[in-house]
Write a protein that holds these residues in place. Structure first.
Motif, PDB file in Angstrom:
ATOM      1  N   ASN A  98      33.654  25.758  10.243  1.00 42.33           N
ATOM      2  CA  ASN A  98      34.915  26.403  10.614  1.00 42.33           C
ATOM      3  C   ASN A  98      35.780  25.335  11.261  1.00 42.33           C
ATOM      4  O   ASN A  98      35.466  24.875  12.365  1.00 42.33           O
ATOM      5  CB  ASN A  98      34.647  27.566  11.560  1.00 42.33           C
ATOM      6  CG  ASN A  98      35.888  28.353  11.871  1.00 42.33           C
ATOM      7  OD1 ASN A  98      36.476  28.208  12.940  1.00 42.33           O
ATOM      8  ND2 ASN A  98      36.317  29.173  10.937  1.00 42.33           N
ATOM      9  N   ILE A  99      36.833  24.948  10.572  1.00 44.97           N
ATOM     10  CA  ILE A  99      37.608  23.770  10.957  1.00 44.97           C
ATOM     11  C   ILE A  99      39.085  24.099  11.099  1.00 44.97           C
ATOM     12  O   ILE A  99      39.662  24.789  10.237  1.00 44.97           O
ATOM     13  CB  ILE A  99      37.427  22.651   9.902  1.00 44.97           C
ATOM     14  CG1 ILE A  99      35.966  22.184   9.864  1.00 44.97           C
ATOM     15  CG2 ILE A  99      38.356  21.476  10.181  1.00 44.97           C
ATOM     16  CD1 ILE A  99      35.651  21.206   8.755  1.00 44.97           C
ATOM     17  N   GLN A 100      39.674  23.611  12.186  1.00 43.96           N
ATOM     18  CA  GLN A 100      41.111  23.709  12.368  1.00 43.96           C
ATOM     19  C   GLN A 100      41.728  22.387  11.922  1.00 43.96           C
ATOM     20  O   GLN A 100      41.523  21.353  12.571  1.00 43.96           O
ATOM     21  CB  GLN A 100      41.451  23.979  13.828  1.00 43.96           C
ATOM     22  CG  GLN A 100      42.942  24.118  14.099  1.00 43.96           C
ATOM     23  CD  GLN A 100      43.233  24.384  15.558  1.00 43.96           C
ATOM     24  OE1 GLN A 100      42.336  24.662  16.343  1.00 43.96           O
ATOM     25  NE2 GLN A 100      44.498  24.323  15.933  1.00 43.96           N
ATOM     26  N   PRO A 101      42.457  22.392  10.801  1.00 45.57           N
ATOM     27  CA  PRO A 101      43.083  21.142  10.369  1.00 45.57           C
ATOM     28  C   PRO A 101      44.176  20.719  11.341  1.00 45.57           C
ATOM     29  O   PRO A 101      44.777  21.556  12.028  1.00 45.57           O
ATOM     30  CB  PRO A 101      43.670  21.505   9.003  1.00 45.57           C
ATOM     31  CG  PRO A 101      42.977  22.760   8.582  1.00 45.57           C
ATOM     32  CD  PRO A 101      42.688  23.485   9.855  1.00 45.57           C
ATOM     33  N   TYR A 108      39.811  27.468   9.498  1.00 42.21           N
ATOM     34  CA  TYR A 108      39.403  27.997   8.203  1.00 42.21           C
ATOM     35  C   TYR A 108      37.959  27.615   7.913  1.00 42.21           C
ATOM     36  O   TYR A 108      37.449  26.620   8.434  1.00 42.21           O
ATOM     37  CB  TYR A 108      40.300  27.430   7.098  1.00 42.21           C
ATOM     38  CG  TYR A 108      41.760  27.728   7.284  1.00 42.21           C
ATOM     39  CD1 TYR A 108      42.585  26.846   7.981  1.00 42.21           C
ATOM     40  CD2 TYR A 108      42.326  28.897   6.777  1.00 42.21           C
ATOM     41  CE1 TYR A 108      43.922  27.117   8.175  1.00 42.21           C
ATOM     42  CE2 TYR A 108      43.669  29.175   6.965  1.00 42.21           C
ATOM     43  CZ  TYR A 108      44.461  28.283   7.669  1.00 42.21           C
ATOM     44  OH  TYR A 108      45.787  28.567   7.864  1.00 42.21           O
ATOM     45  N   ASP A 109      37.326  28.394   7.062  1.00 42.08           N
ATOM     46  CA  ASP A 109      35.975  28.069   6.623  1.00 42.08           C
ATOM     47  C   ASP A 109      36.028  27.128   5.425  1.00 42.08           C
ATOM     48  O   ASP A 109      36.732  27.397   4.449  1.00 42.08           O
ATOM     49  CB  ASP A 109      35.212  29.336   6.235  1.00 42.08           C
ATOM     50  CG  ASP A 109      34.559  29.998   7.434  1.00 42.08           C
ATOM     51  OD1 ASP A 109      34.073  31.129   7.289  1.00 42.08           O
ATOM     52  OD2 ASP A 109      34.509  29.377   8.511  1.00 42.08           O
ATOM     53  N   TYR A 110      35.270  26.052   5.515  1.00 43.70           N
ATOM     54  CA  TYR A 110      35.159  25.099   4.424  1.00 43.70           C
ATOM     55  C   TYR A 110      33.710  25.014   3.967  1.00 43.70           C
ATOM     56  O   TYR A 110      32.783  25.225   4.760  1.00 43.70           O
ATOM     57  CB  TYR A 110      35.637  23.710   4.879  1.00 43.70           C
ATOM     58  CG  TYR A 110      37.116  23.636   5.137  1.00 43.70           C
ATOM     59  CD1 TYR A 110      37.629  23.998   6.381  1.00 43.70           C
ATOM     60  CD2 TYR A 110      38.005  23.231   4.148  1.00 43.70           C
ATOM     61  CE1 TYR A 110      38.995  23.946   6.631  1.00 43.70           C
ATOM     62  CE2 TYR A 110      39.370  23.174   4.390  1.00 43.70           C
ATOM     63  CZ  TYR A 110      39.855  23.533   5.631  1.00 43.70           C
ATOM     64  OH  TYR A 110      41.199  23.485   5.876  1.00 43.70           O
ATOM     65  N   TRP A 111      33.533  24.687   2.669  1.00 46.60           N
ATOM     66  CA  TRP A 111      32.206  24.597   2.075  1.00 46.60           C
ATOM     67  C   TRP A 111      32.024  23.251   1.388  1.00 46.60           C
ATOM     68  O   TRP A 111      32.971  22.705   0.810  1.00 46.60           O
ATOM     69  CB  TRP A 111      32.019  25.695   1.020  1.00 46.60           C
ATOM     70  CG  TRP A 111      31.995  27.064   1.609  1.00 46.60           C
ATOM     71  CD1 TRP A 111      33.061  27.897   1.828  1.00 46.60           C
ATOM     72  CD2 TRP A 111      30.846  27.783   2.061  1.00 46.60           C
ATOM     73  NE1 TRP A 111      32.641  29.068   2.381  1.00 46.60           N
ATOM     74  CE2 TRP A 111      31.277  29.033   2.535  1.00 46.60           C
ATOM     75  CE3 TRP A 111      29.475  27.487   2.098  1.00 46.60           C
ATOM     76  CZ2 TRP A 111      30.406  29.993   3.053  1.00 46.60           C
ATOM     77  CZ3 TRP A 111      28.610  28.442   2.614  1.00 46.60           C
ATOM     78  CH2 TRP A 111      29.075  29.671   3.086  1.00 46.60           C
ATOM     79  N   GLY A 112      30.799  22.751   1.457  1.00 49.13           N
ATOM     80  CA  GLY A 112      30.446  21.598   0.667  1.00 49.13           C
ATOM     81  C   GLY A 112      30.124  22.011  -0.754  1.00 49.13           C
ATOM     82  O   GLY A 112      30.127  23.193  -1.098  1.00 49.13           O
ATOM     83  N   GLN A 113      29.815  21.021  -1.576  1.00 47.09           N
ATOM     84  CA  GLN A 113      29.563  21.280  -2.994  1.00 47.09           C
ATOM     85  C   GLN A 113      28.143  21.747  -3.244  1.00 47.09           C
ATOM     86  O   GLN A 113      27.839  22.240  -4.339  1.00 47.09           O
ATOM     87  CB  GLN A 113      29.842  20.009  -3.817  1.00 47.09           C
ATOM     88  CG  GLN A 113      28.739  18.961  -3.812  1.00 47.09           C
ATOM     89  CD  GLN A 113      28.643  18.174  -2.524  1.00 47.09           C
ATOM     90  OE1 GLN A 113      29.437  18.343  -1.595  1.00 47.09           O
ATOM     91  NE2 GLN A 113      27.664  17.281  -2.455  1.00 47.09           N
ATOM     92  N   GLY A 114      27.282  21.623  -2.255  1.00 49.71           N
ATOM     93  CA  GLY A 114      25.896  22.051  -2.395  1.00 49.71           C
ATOM     94  C   GLY A 114      24.969  20.914  -2.784  1.00 49.71           C
ATOM     95  O   GLY A 114      25.366  19.975  -3.481  1.00 49.71           O
ATOM     96  N   THR A 115      23.749  21.008  -2.315  1.00 51.47           N
ATOM     97  CA  THR A 115      22.724  20.025  -2.667  1.00 51.47           C
ATOM     98  C   THR A 115      21.441  20.772  -3.018  1.00 51.47           C
ATOM     99  O   THR A 115      21.037  21.692  -2.306  1.00 51.47           O
ATOM    100  CB  THR A 115      22.502  19.007  -1.535  1.00 51.47           C
ATOM    101  OG1 THR A 115      21.576  18.005  -1.973  1.00 51.47           O
ATOM    102  CG2 THR A 115      21.981  19.649  -0.255  1.00 51.47           C
TER     103      THR A 115
END
Length: 121
Positions: A98-101, A108-115
């Motif tokens: 959960n990052i505030q730009p 906002y919630d951000y997601w990685g691409q997955g591993t």
């Protein structure tokens, strides 16, 4: 542009260990909670571990005792140490934060691409 990039997945034998890493990058003002989710084939994505900005942690009951989540605020990174892995832990593991730009008043919630983590002999 805020991004999360995971690393550290792979193939491990039952009973083995893996350490996942996730790096946040971009124009970031504040990072609140960070965590890891996983999604196995045919199943819904589920939370496995969370660490808030104070360092307080929580874990999914299914993996409690086998996980350690930690974060390095200076490096904007979150880690997941997984021990005593079981075949049922096989899944794609996603980093979430959960990052505030910078320049924004909302986080906002951000997601990685997955591993991919595969536990198999």
């Amino acid at each position: 542009q805020v991004q999360l990039v995971e690393s550290g997945g792979g193939l491990v034998q039952p009973g083995g260990s893996l350490r996942l890493s996730c790096a946040a990058s971009g124009s970031i003002s504040r990072i609140n909670a960070m965590g890891w989710y996983r999604q196995a084939p045919g199943k819904q994505r589920e939370s496995v571990a969370t660490v808030i900005s104070s360092g307080s942690t929580s874990y999914a009951d299914s993996m409690k005792g086998r996980l350690t989540i930690s974060r390095d605020n200076a490096k904007k990174m979150v880690y997941l140490q997984m021990n005593s892995l079981k075949p049922e832990d096989t899944a794609v593991y996603y980093c979430n934060a959960n990052i505030q730009p910078r320049g924004y008043s909302t986080a906002y919630d951000y997601w990685g691409q997955g591993t991919q983590v595969t536990v198999s002999s």
